[in-house]
Design a protein around this motif. Structure first.
Motif: not given
Length: 328
Positions: A4, A7, A324
């Motif tokens: 996360e 990203s 992920a």
């Protein structure tokens, strides 16, 4: 470090590049350089570790096109260009390799002009700088320094231009190139939910992934592979497009070979032909190549400078996807 966070870092890359363009429009980071050099340097030594070294290699290749004696070295090198007023030293720090960089710079400080590209003015490497150039890459909480690599490469291209290296892109205005690259990265990031799963499926292999790029953009393949190794900790390798047929293709005969082909080499079709003959698979980026599982295009992908600054995000987005999937 999480998928996360990576990203989020990648979503911030366009903003970091735009901020750098805004800064360059107001201030030349190399304004003090003429006062440090009596004449054009006989040699330019570029030092870095990891992604920083990849950026240095691309910049050195550009500088050599102008006849400059530019070399990119591992920061751990024990023998390179001699120190002295005719040697310009450029050190790039993305947060790692400080021991190696400082050890190398010990040989040049107060004997050669030293430029340091670094975002941390309190870093040990910054104390060696005659000219300290901030990267303006912002906080990267994933620890992968994706924006740091990109901004360092942009600043090295600017230095090369000022030393006489040719402009290969559509415009000599680096600020415009940075903004076009920011738009291209935004395009790829925003469309990621559509193309990343398809590309990741085509590239999934127990034998890892290979990134293949033309020699002048080999840094893109290396940076992409580094992101995949650092983030999801998957096997990832980089190869040069023409050299691949003489070295890399042998692995394709004994493994489930999957590759990302950064297009633009005269040898793209040969790579594709050999790989398909050996029952491999590939994704083409920046152009259409017959036989590709996916042909991924993006804004400005015919401009060499836009490609150089943009295409590593393909590998970085794949890294975030695979990371992920691990649930880490």
């Amino acid at each position: 470090m999480t998928a996360e966070l990576l990203s989020a870092d990648l979503a911030g890359k366009p903003g970091a590049l735009t901020a750098l363009a805004d800064r360059l429009a107001r201030r030349d980071p190399y304004a003090a350089l003429p006062s440090l050099l009596d004449d054009e340097p006989a040699g330019v030594l570029l030092l870095g570790t990891g992604g920083a070294r990849y950026a240095c290699e691309a910049a050195a290749e550009r500088m050599r096109r102008a006849g400059l004696g530019a070399v990119a070295e591992y920061a751990s090198t024990t023998a390179s260009l001699p120190p002295g007023p005719d040697t310009l030293v450029v050190a790039v720090s993305l947060g790692s390799g400080l021991r190696e960089l400082c050890t190398a710079l010990d040989h040049y400080v107060e004997r050669s002009a030293v430029i340091v590209l670094c975002d941390d003015a309190d870093s040990p490497v910054a104390r060696y700088a005659d000219v300290l150039v901030p990267l303006l890459s912002g906080e990267e909480r994933s620890g992968l320094a994706c924006s740091g690599y990109m901004n360092a490469l942009a600043l090295l291209l600017l230095l090369g231009h000022q030393l006489g290296a040719p402009v290969l892109g559509a415009t000599a205005d680096l600020g415009q190139t940075l903004r076009r690259s920011a738009n291209a990265i935004s395009d790829l990031v925003e469309r990621a939910p559509g193309w990343v799963p398809e590309a990741a499926k085509a590239l999934d292999s127990p034998d890892g992934v290979h990134f293949v790029a033309p020699v002048e953009r080999l840094c893109s393949a290396r940076q992409a592979a580094l992101a995949v190794r650092q983030g999801p900790v998957r096997a990832a390798h980089a190869a040069e497009s023409a050299e691949w047929s003489h070295t890399g293709r042998h692995l394709a005969a004994i493994s489930d070979y999957r590759a990302v082909l950064f297009t633009g080499s005269h040898y793209d079709d040969r790579v594709a032909e050999h790989l398909l003959q050996l029952r491999g698979a590939f994704v083409a980026v920046g152009g259409a190549v017959e036989g590709a599982e996916v042909n991924l295009r993006y804004l400005g992908d015919t401009d060499p400078d836009v490609r150089l600054l943009t295409e590593p995000v393909v590998g970085e987005l794949l890294a975030a996807h695979w990371w992920a999937e691990r649930g880490v």
